[in-house]
Design an enzyme around this catalytic site. Structure first.
Site, PDB file in Angstrom:
ATOM      1  N   HIS A  92     -16.166 -41.448 -43.955  1.00  0.00           N
ATOM      2  CA  HIS A  92     -15.619 -42.916 -43.573  1.00  0.00           C
ATOM      3  C   HIS A  92     -14.194 -43.059 -43.958  1.00  0.00           C
ATOM      4  O   HIS A  92     -13.707 -42.671 -45.166  1.00  0.00           O
ATOM      5  CB  HIS A  92     -16.387 -43.967 -44.604  1.00  0.00           C
ATOM      6  CG  HIS A  92     -15.754 -45.502 -44.092  1.00  0.00           C
ATOM      7  ND1 HIS A  92     -16.647 -46.392 -43.393  1.00  0.00           N
ATOM      8  CD2 HIS A  92     -14.659 -45.983 -44.676  1.00  0.00           C
ATOM      9  CE1 HIS A  92     -15.892 -47.455 -43.331  1.00  0.00           C
ATOM     10  NE2 HIS A  92     -14.528 -47.324 -43.942  1.00  0.00           N
ATOM     11  N   CYS A  93     -13.361 -43.271 -42.830  1.00  0.00           N
ATOM     12  CA  CYS A  93     -11.862 -42.950 -43.207  1.00  0.00           C
ATOM     13  C   CYS A  93     -11.235 -44.294 -43.165  1.00  0.00           C
ATOM     14  O   CYS A  93     -11.302 -45.057 -42.314  1.00  0.00           O
ATOM     15  CB  CYS A  93     -11.238 -42.545 -41.654  1.00  0.00           C
ATOM     16  SG  CYS A  93      -9.631 -41.834 -41.737  1.00  0.00           S
TER      17      CYS A  93
END
Length: 291
Positions: A92-93
């Protein structure tokens, strides 16, 4: 190209598992009533026999998400931020405020590539004025500090983004996600960090596609459907995998491409429990060798 790829990375909806990976009503009721973990695993194993699932937990159990109530497809993980299971989840960025996975991993890699190139172009075009700044050849105005700031920011972002881009190119070449790089996927015969590696060319084609004219553009061209993957131990026949995912009239992923599988003809033994699907259909099993 930078803005296009960045936009696609942000706004691509993370792909989740098909409803075919959910428990049927009868098994779901049994699973919820059962309190013993061993009995729950037996229920999951029974359902998993009809699915192209070959990875396990570290303890050898079927990977099941209690939040989404689905059997996790291979390489699928639950994102606590997005509150959903994401197919081929990489990470998850926070920079794109989105999960990077099967649906947008190509866009993310291109975003890093064009961001690095963008910063390099800025540094190359500003460096002459940066040199004049240090040699005191620029007019003594506030604008010279803008040049100093621009060069340093572009240079720092170039170094950081280039290192991240290089790391993800290495992951693409090895056919690993960030999660798999830190924790090797576990198969029925144990953990194998190279379990999904099919050789550099095939690994790259799985992300960027088999048509080179689409590689540099942020348009979806990745191979497969995100639910089943060819491994060095198991080859999944695309028609059989697709028929399994169409159970109860459900499609693998609405609007996504059909499974595209790369394989060869070298046979390799596999666990007998995964040799058959519904109706006695057999799975062709091959060994993928690195070129």
């Amino acid at each position: 190209m930078f803005i296009w790829s960045y936009w696609k990375t942000i706004w691509s909806t993370p792909a989740g598992p098909s409803k075919a990976f959910g428990l049927p009503r009868a098994e779901k009721e049994l699973y919820e009533r059962e309190e013993r973990a061993e009995a729950q695993q037996e229920i999951l194993k029974k359902v998993a026999r009809t699915l192209p699932v070959y990875t396990r937990t570290a303890g050898g159990a079927i990977r099941y998400c209690d939040h989404c109530q689905v059997i996790k497809p291979d390489r699928c993980h639950h994102c606590s931020t997005c509150e959903m299971c994401v197919l081929k989840m990489d990470h998850h960025c926070p920079w794109v405020n989105n999960c990077v996975g099967f649906s947008n991993y190509k866009f993310f890699v291109l975003f890093l590539a064009y961001a690095s190139l963008y910063c390099a172009v800025i540094c190359a075009t500003v460096i002459q004025y940066f040199i004049k700044f240090w040699t005191k050849q620029l007019p003594d105005t506030h604008a010279k500090f803008h040049i100093l700031f621009l060069f340093f920011v572009a240079a720092m972002f170039f170094i950081s983004i280039l290192s991240l881009f290089s790391y993800h190119l290495w992951l693409v070449g090895k056919n690993r996600t960030t999660i798999e790089a830190f924790r090797a996927p576990v198969f029925t015969n144990g953990p194998d960090k190279n379990g999904f590696s099919l050789g550099f060319q095939r690994n790259a084609a799985e992300v960027f596609g088999d048509q080179a004219n689409y590689w540099i553009f942020p348009v979806f061209s990745s191979l497969g459907d995100g639910h089943s993957f060819v491994t060095r131990l198991v080859h999944i026949d695309p028609e059989q995998a697709n028929s399994i995912l169409h159970q109860n009239g459900k499609s693998p992923v609405d609007g996504e491409a059909k499974p595209s599988v790369l394989g060869n003809n070298i046979q390799h033994p596999v666990d007998d429990s995964k040799d058959k699907f519904n109706g006695g259909q057999t799975v062709s099993v091959t060994m993928e060798g690195d070129p």
